[in-house]
Scaffold this motif. Structure first.
Motif, PDB file in Angstrom:
ATOM      1  N   LYS A   1       0.831  -1.210   0.000  1.00 48.72           N
ATOM      2  CA  LYS A   1       0.000   0.000   0.000  1.00 48.72           C
ATOM      3  C   LYS A   1       0.863   1.257   0.000  1.00 48.72           C
ATOM      4  O   LYS A   1       0.545   2.235  -0.673  1.00 48.72           O
ATOM      5  CB  LYS A   1      -0.938   0.001   1.203  1.00 48.72           C
ATOM      6  N   GLU A   2       1.959   1.242   0.764  1.00 44.68           N
ATOM      7  CA  GLU A   2       2.863   2.389   0.813  1.00 44.68           C
ATOM      8  C   GLU A   2       3.544   2.594  -0.538  1.00 44.68           C
ATOM      9  O   GLU A   2       3.692   3.726  -1.000  1.00 44.68           O
ATOM     10  CB  GLU A   2       3.911   2.190   1.916  1.00 44.68           C
ATOM     11  N   VAL A   3       3.950   1.520  -1.168  1.00 43.68           N
ATOM     12  CA  VAL A   3       4.589   1.595  -2.489  1.00 43.68           C
ATOM     13  C   VAL A   3       3.610   2.197  -3.498  1.00 43.68           C
ATOM     14  O   VAL A   3       3.971   3.097  -4.263  1.00 43.68           O
ATOM     15  CB  VAL A   3       5.064   0.189  -2.940  1.00 43.68           C
ATOM     16  N   GLN A   4       2.370   1.737  -3.490  1.00 43.24           N
ATOM     17  CA  GLN A   4       1.363   2.261  -4.412  1.00 43.24           C
ATOM     18  C   GLN A   4       1.006   3.704  -4.078  1.00 43.24           C
ATOM     19  O   GLN A   4       0.761   4.508  -4.988  1.00 43.24           O
ATOM     20  CB  GLN A   4       0.119   1.376  -4.385  1.00 43.24           C
ATOM     21  N   ARG A   5       0.967   4.058  -2.797  1.00 45.93           N
ATOM     22  CA  ARG A   5       0.669   5.439  -2.393  1.00 45.93           C
ATOM     23  C   ARG A   5       1.708   6.400  -2.948  1.00 45.93           C
ATOM     24  O   ARG A   5       1.399   7.535  -3.304  1.00 45.93           O
ATOM     25  CB  ARG A   5       0.620   5.533  -0.873  1.00 45.93           C
ATOM     26  N   ARG A   6       2.935   5.947  -3.052  1.00 42.13           N
ATOM     27  CA  ARG A   6       4.014   6.775  -3.595  1.00 42.13           C
ATOM     28  C   ARG A   6       4.037   6.797  -5.118  1.00 42.13           C
ATOM     29  O   ARG A   6       4.893   7.419  -5.723  1.00 42.13           O
ATOM     30  CB  ARG A   6       5.359   6.292  -3.071  1.00 42.13           C
ATOM     31  N   VAL A  39       9.932  -1.750  -8.921  1.00 41.87           N
ATOM     32  CA  VAL A  39      10.009  -0.415  -9.525  1.00 41.87           C
ATOM     33  C   VAL A  39      10.403   0.605  -8.457  1.00 41.87           C
ATOM     34  O   VAL A  39      11.236   1.477  -8.696  1.00 41.87           O
ATOM     35  CB  VAL A  39       8.664  -0.039 -10.189  1.00 41.87           C
ATOM     36  N   PHE A  40       9.825   0.482  -7.277  1.00 44.94           N
ATOM     37  CA  PHE A  40      10.166   1.367  -6.169  1.00 44.94           C
ATOM     38  C   PHE A  40      11.667   1.335  -5.883  1.00 44.94           C
ATOM     39  O   PHE A  40      12.312   2.365  -5.771  1.00 44.94           O
ATOM     40  CB  PHE A  40       9.382   0.963  -4.918  1.00 44.94           C
ATOM     41  N   HIS A  41      12.227   0.127  -5.786  1.00 48.22           N
ATOM     42  CA  HIS A  41      13.657   0.006  -5.508  1.00 48.22           C
ATOM     43  C   HIS A  41      14.500   0.563  -6.641  1.00 48.22           C
ATOM     44  O   HIS A  41      15.505   1.236  -6.397  1.00 48.22           O
ATOM     45  CB  HIS A  41      14.039  -1.448  -5.233  1.00 48.22           C
TER      46      HIS A  41
END
Length: 114
Positions: free
Chosen positions: A83-88, A95-97
């Protein structure tokens, strides 16, 4: 952790440089999980024994040691929730990393190689 040149049989033990390379390639080294943390996990996971004839054995991880070290590292690494990854605004953790941690990992890898 890679196959040796020529595709021969995989080594049965993992040295510290391979252990660190694995974390750098996975981009898990950052300000929360440092190279020092990875080294500590490696050292604490080794089953030590007195063996005067096989010094290399005390400098590498067996598969069981590897699993132990990986568990120790997993307790320290604090990945964000989906959820935090998608919120960002990122689709997934990979992809986040790649986007957020790539520059930090490159600097850590340069320091390790020098």
């Amino acid at each position: 952790y890679r196959l040796p040149a020529g595709g021969h049989k995989r080594p049965t033990q993992l040295a510290l440089d391979g252990w660190l390379e694995m974390f750098l390639d996975a981009k898990l080294i950052d300000e929360r999980f440092t190279l020092r943390d990875a080294k500590i996990c490696f050292v604490l996971a080794r089953m030590t024994a007195v063996d005067e004839f096989n010094q290399r054995k005390n400098e590498t991880l067996t598969f069981v040691d590897f699993l132990d070290a990986l568990g120790r590292a997993a307790e320290i690494v604090n990945l964000p929730a989906q959820k935090e990854v998608q919120r960002r605004g990122f689709g997934d953790i990979l992809v986040f990393h790649d986007e957020c941690l790539g520059e930090w990992v490159t600097e850590e890898k340069r320091e390790m190689e020098s």
